[in-house]
Write an enzyme that holds these catalytic residues in place. Structure first.
Site, PDB file in Angstrom:
ATOM      1  N   ASN A 130      13.166  37.326   0.760  1.00 27.47           N
ATOM      2  CA  ASN A 130      13.713  37.399  -0.604  1.00 27.47           C
ATOM      3  C   ASN A 130      14.143  38.787  -1.056  1.00 27.47           C
ATOM      4  O   ASN A 130      15.249  38.985  -1.552  1.00 27.47           O
ATOM      5  CB  ASN A 130      12.624  36.942  -1.578  1.00 27.47           C
ATOM      6  CG  ASN A 130      12.703  35.468  -1.800  1.00 27.47           C
ATOM      7  OD1 ASN A 130      13.800  34.937  -1.862  1.00 27.47           O
ATOM      8  ND2 ASN A 130      11.570  34.807  -1.888  1.00 27.47           N
TER       9      ASN A 130
ATOM     10  N   HIS B 117      -3.432  39.550   7.991  1.00 29.78           N
ATOM     11  CA  HIS B 117      -2.237  39.990   8.727  1.00 29.78           C
ATOM     12  C   HIS B 117      -2.199  39.582  10.187  1.00 29.78           C
ATOM     13  O   HIS B 117      -1.159  39.775  10.827  1.00 29.78           O
ATOM     14  CB  HIS B 117      -2.082  41.512   8.591  1.00 29.78           C
ATOM     15  CG  HIS B 117      -1.654  41.921   7.214  1.00 29.78           C
ATOM     16  ND1 HIS B 117      -2.530  41.950   6.156  1.00 29.78           N
ATOM     17  CD2 HIS B 117      -0.445  42.276   6.717  1.00 29.78           C
ATOM     18  CE1 HIS B 117      -1.879  42.323   5.065  1.00 29.78           C
ATOM     19  NE2 HIS B 117      -0.616  42.529   5.369  1.00 29.78           N
TER      20      HIS B 117
ATOM     21  N   ASP C 231       6.505  33.238   5.655  1.00 33.88           N
ATOM     22  CA  ASP C 231       6.201  32.359   4.522  1.00 33.88           C
ATOM     23  C   ASP C 231       7.023  31.073   4.473  1.00 33.88           C
ATOM     24  O   ASP C 231       6.653  30.125   3.779  1.00 33.88           O
ATOM     25  CB  ASP C 231       6.406  33.100   3.196  1.00 33.88           C
ATOM     26  CG  ASP C 231       5.339  34.157   2.950  1.00 33.88           C
ATOM     27  OD1 ASP C 231       4.407  34.241   3.755  1.00 33.88           O
ATOM     28  OD2 ASP C 231       5.457  34.891   1.956  1.00 33.88           O
TER      29      ASP C 231
HETATM   30  O1  F6P Z   1       5.981  37.856   2.733  1.00 40.32           O
HETATM   31  C1  F6P Z   1       5.222  37.794   3.868  1.00 40.32           C
HETATM   32  C2  F6P Z   1       3.800  38.170   3.584  1.00 40.32           C
HETATM   33  O2  F6P Z   1       3.110  38.143   4.814  1.00 40.32           O
HETATM   34  C3  F6P Z   1       3.079  37.309   2.550  1.00 40.32           C
HETATM   35  O3  F6P Z   1       2.612  36.099   3.059  1.00 40.32           O
HETATM   36  C4  F6P Z   1       1.985  38.234   2.113  1.00 40.32           C
HETATM   37  O4  F6P Z   1       1.550  37.944   0.814  1.00 40.32           O
HETATM   38  C5  F6P Z   1       2.654  39.573   2.125  1.00 40.32           C
HETATM   39  O5  F6P Z   1       3.701  39.490   3.072  1.00 40.32           O
HETATM   40  C6  F6P Z   1       1.731  40.711   2.479  1.00 40.32           C
HETATM   41  O6  F6P Z   1       2.449  41.897   2.375  1.00 40.32           O
HETATM   42  P1  F6P Z   1       1.928  43.307   2.861  1.00 40.32           P
HETATM   43  O7  F6P Z   1       2.128  43.383   4.342  1.00 40.32           O
HETATM   44  O8  F6P Z   1       2.789  44.281   2.145  1.00 40.32           O
HETATM   45  O9  F6P Z   1       0.477  43.383   2.538  1.00 40.32           O
END
Ligand code: F6P
Length: 325
Positions: free
Chosen positions: A105, A255, A130
């Site tokens: 997005n 992650h 996602d």
């Molecule tokens: O948009 C992908 C995503 O993995 C989401 O599912 C999650 O909320 C976000 O990124 C986590 O982001 P960051 O790596 O910045 O913590």
């Protein structure tokens, strides 16, 4: 068009490298030069060594690798007119005539604003675990992420079964429950708590009260991180207020869902989408995301991809209850 750029932006997803490879090799096949921009919009703004000429060999032996060889970032500066002006100047200095951006997005929002200001055409490839982008049945990385989640859930089931325990497993999905829903079905979970569905708390508490009398020895509840009641920790704390001896375990997968070697499905998806994106750019398309709908390459405007809501499959939602008998 003689020279294009490719970059990855936002949260990485398994299959981004396969997509980069497809973009580079399709462009070279069509006698178009390709420059990789390191670190997404951040690198576009900083310029210099972030602009790297890519050859067919630069993308050898990466189809099986997770992450992104081009690195990624979430750039606040690109959301400012000053940041975008610097990015434009660097693109012009490097002779870039078109862009393929791989991300979600935020990436497409930036690309759309940038096109409106500077008219450098870009085509997007949906890269996010996602699966929350309208205009493609699946996004690059989703299949790998749910396989990672299900692999973890299978392991948790073993220990849950041994101890007769309740486990809350939190999966990613900030605003969308696609990962949670698919991994609930594939992981045989009894409960799926999703951002799209407002939870009936009383029913949830009743479920856990009744669980001790049920024949089931253990329970797996999958929680999307973006659940309206808060994450798994908040939900468990709330239930404890009504069932004082409620003693579940919480596992936050986090992650690890973003890493790992992409599945064959994600590699094929990324290869088709990367190829389709370059062909589209060279045909003069712009401001659109390349996706796959009913197994055919399809294009959706950035605007629609960002703002139209991709719905969860209602048939899948129903299955959770059906199988919970
Ligand atoms: O948009 C992908 C995503 O993995 C989401 O599912 C999650 O909320 C976000 O990124 C986590 O982001 P960051 O790596 O910045 O913590």
């Amino acid at each position: 068009m003689k020279k294009i750029a490719v970059f990855t932006s936002g949260g990485d997803s398994p299959g981004m490298n396969a997509c980069i490879r497809a973009v580079v090799r399709t462009a070279i096949f069509k006698n178009v030069e390709v420059v990789g921009i390191m670190q997404g919009y951040k690198g576009m703004i900083e310029g210099g060594e972030n602009f790297v000429p890519l050859t067919s060999r630069s993308v050898g032996n990466i189809i099986q690798r997770g992450g992104t060889i081009l690195k990624t970032s979430r750039s606040k500066e690109f959301m400012t007119p000053e940041g975008r002006k610097k990015a434009y100047d660097n693109l012009v200095a490097n002779g870039i005539e078109g862009i393929v951006c791989i991300g979600g997005n935020g990436t497409f929002t930036g690309a759309e604003i940038f096109y409106n200001e500077y008219k450098i055409p870009s085509i997007g490839c949906p890269g996010t675990i996602d699966n929350d982008l309208f205009g493609t049945d699946l996004t690059i990385g989703f299949d790998t992420a749910i396989n990672t989640a299900v692999d973890a859930i299978d392991k948790i089931r073993d220990t849950a079964d041994s101890h007769g325990r309740i486990f809350f497993v939190e999966v990613m999905g900030r605003e969308a429950g696609f990962i949670a829903l698919a991994s609930s079905i594939a992981g045989g979970a009894e409960i799926a708590l999703l951002p799209e569905v407002r939870e009936d708390y009383t029913a949830l508490v009743d479920f856990f009260k009744g669980r001790t009398n049920s024949k089931k020895s253990f329970t797996i509840a999958i929680v999307a991180e973006g659940n309206s009641e808060g994450g798994s920790t908040a939900i468990v704390e709330n239930i404890k207020k009504q069932i004082p001896d409620f003693d579940p375990r919480i596992v936050i997968l986090g992650h690890i869902q973003r890493g790992g070697s992409p599945t064959a499905y994600d590699r094929v998806l990324a290869s088709r989408i990367g190829n389709g994106a370059v062909e589209a750019l060279l045909e003069g398309r712009k401001n659109e995301m390349t996706g796959l709908i009913n197994n055919q390459i399809a294009f959706t405007s950035f605007h629609e991809a960002i703002f139209s809501k991709k719905e969860l499959n209602p048939g899948l939602l129903k299955l959770i209850d059906v199988f919970n008998c």
